[in-house]
Enzyme design. Sequence first.
Site, PDB file in Angstrom:
ATOM      1  N   GLU A  55     -25.017  42.760  -3.319  1.00 39.76           N
ATOM      2  CA  GLU A  55     -23.885  43.318  -4.049  1.00 39.76           C
ATOM      3  C   GLU A  55     -24.242  44.548  -4.885  1.00 39.76           C
ATOM      4  O   GLU A  55     -24.198  44.504  -6.126  1.00 39.76           O
ATOM      5  CB  GLU A  55     -23.243  42.235  -4.931  1.00 39.76           C
ATOM      6  CG  GLU A  55     -22.777  41.023  -4.134  1.00 39.76           C
ATOM      7  CD  GLU A  55     -22.020  40.005  -4.990  1.00 39.76           C
ATOM      8  OE1 GLU A  55     -21.892  40.211  -6.207  1.00 39.76           O
ATOM      9  OE2 GLU A  55     -21.543  39.012  -4.410  1.00 39.76           O
TER      10      GLU A  55
ATOM     11  N   GLU B 157     -22.168  34.429   0.713  1.00 44.63           N
ATOM     12  CA  GLU B 157     -21.745  33.703  -0.493  1.00 44.63           C
ATOM     13  C   GLU B 157     -20.260  33.411  -0.396  1.00 44.63           C
ATOM     14  O   GLU B 157     -19.470  34.285  -0.062  1.00 44.63           O
ATOM     15  CB  GLU B 157     -21.954  34.525  -1.776  1.00 44.63           C
ATOM     16  CG  GLU B 157     -23.369  34.636  -2.231  1.00 44.63           C
ATOM     17  CD  GLU B 157     -23.515  35.432  -3.537  1.00 44.63           C
ATOM     18  OE1 GLU B 157     -22.546  35.486  -4.326  1.00 44.63           O
ATOM     19  OE2 GLU B 157     -24.590  36.005  -3.728  1.00 44.63           O
TER      20      GLU B 157
HETATM   21  C1  FCB Z   1     -21.562  36.815  -7.006  1.00 43.78           C
HETATM   22  C2  FCB Z   1     -23.040  36.878  -7.322  1.00 43.78           C
HETATM   23  C3  FCB Z   1     -23.665  35.540  -7.560  1.00 43.78           C
HETATM   24  C4  FCB Z   1     -22.768  34.628  -8.357  1.00 43.78           C
HETATM   25  C5  FCB Z   1     -21.381  34.589  -7.771  1.00 43.78           C
HETATM   26  C6  FCB Z   1     -20.437  33.672  -8.486  1.00 43.78           C
HETATM   27  O1  FCB Z   1     -20.968  38.048  -7.260  1.00 43.78           O
HETATM   28  O2  FCB Z   1     -23.734  37.497  -6.263  1.00 43.78           O
HETATM   29  O3  FCB Z   1     -24.903  35.763  -8.189  1.00 43.78           O
HETATM   30  O4  FCB Z   1     -22.777  34.995  -9.679  1.00 43.78           O
HETATM   31  O5  FCB Z   1     -20.842  35.884  -7.747  1.00 43.78           O
END
Ligand code: FCB
Length: 464
Positions: free
Chosen positions: A162, A360
């Site tokens: 990110e 994620e």
């Molecule tokens: C993302 C991050 C991760 C976590 C989630 C909830 O943006 O990559 O580290 O904090 O959100």
Amino acid sequence: MTFPSGFLWGAATASYQVEGAVAEGGRGPSVWDTFAATEGKVLDGATGAVACDHYHRYPEDIGLLADLGLNAYRFSVAWPRVMPDGRTTSGAGLAFYDRLVDELLGRNVVPVLTLYHWDLPQALEDAGGWPARDTAFRFAEYASVVHDALGDRVHQWTTINEPFCAAFLGYGSGVHAPGVQDHDTALVAAHHLLLAHGLATRALTAQARPGHEFSLALNFAPVIPDGNTPAHLEAARKFDGIHNRFFLEPVLGHGYPADVVSDVEYHGGRFAASVLDGDTDVIAAAIDWLGVNYYAPARVTPLADPFSPSNCPLPGLRGMDVLPAEGPLTAFGWEQSPSTLTSLLKWLSSQTGLPLVVAENGASFGDQVVDGRVYDAARVNYFMDHLAAVHKAIRAGVDVRGYFAWSLLDNFEWAMGYSQRFGLVHVDFETQRRTVKDSGRFLGRVAKANALGPTADGVGDAGA
Ligand code: FCB
């Protein structure tokens, strides 16, 4: 639902969010140690000094993941552990990841290694941080050091997690470390993060062994305008531009999108000046798959005055506001929209032609241990709906290779401290006791059912 054979069923963590042991094994300070120690930056003054104590408890944690039935673990390496001053390699720091990788392989869990999940060595921040071009070159060196040490056993490599957050939250809105508040600086930082990705991908590809795969993980916020007038579409274009396309397009070799560059240039013009000849070629280094981090869509609306400031602290956003999320919400207040994940995966597949990995996806809820058990039905539903959304994209022909729940453990949720629980496993931060949640068992059951074996058509023959 059956998923393709070889599908990675995993859970993700990040070094600063879980490891703790910030002063052990010669680790140097990171920007997050400094930021969290600064009054008023993190909720309740929380820090990652102990976090989940994963540095010491990793065998137990990997055991939990493997026992659930998951077959992959996405973790990040702490640059300040491997290079305490950002430049000099520490054998003790590397040794920790050596042990971690061996533990994973011993449990038949595929290591998916992220090189950077936001914990920049403080020494490099002091030397200019991501707004300094040199940091990108230091990152490529660090990437090679980790690859030299672990490349005999780790095949899946992600450069940066990110870059949007590292740049725009770290140097723009300042809600993340190092807490700088300047849009022009944030844009330069974004360019150097992407440059770092490209330099590292080039370096690692040159040293790669057969079977190594390279990627980066981008966080996408698909945009929903609250109408379809030209002004609405313009608001959506702007938000999508700075949040999604600004990071995706250069990685695909298209350079920075011209409309976004013109949106952001009024901040001071340092961004365009930071992009040197050849940089966009470096950023376009070939990747093998794209990591897709997805949590929620964004709702936007145009403002009557196209020059009025936005309520959203992102560079280049004028004349539009972000609207409140619509229910059902997670504890964080994030909108739950699984169908957006299907359309995102389809769109990314058509734009990139790349295999995709959901790197994620997850939700925070106010979990409690009751009689030794965590009945997190809301999260079970969340995973069920989002896996169905991924499955729908696969049925439509999208090449999705894996799904990683955020997160394996409840952990240090950045500026929100320990207030947001995302884990498949509950952590009592007083005692470090782990309790597997119902959602963890659910995800593990899906993974196990799908692992029963491929059918002749290459699709897993067991259902969830
Ligand atoms: C993302 C991050 C991760 C976590 C989630 C909830 O943006 O990559 O580290 O904090 O959100």
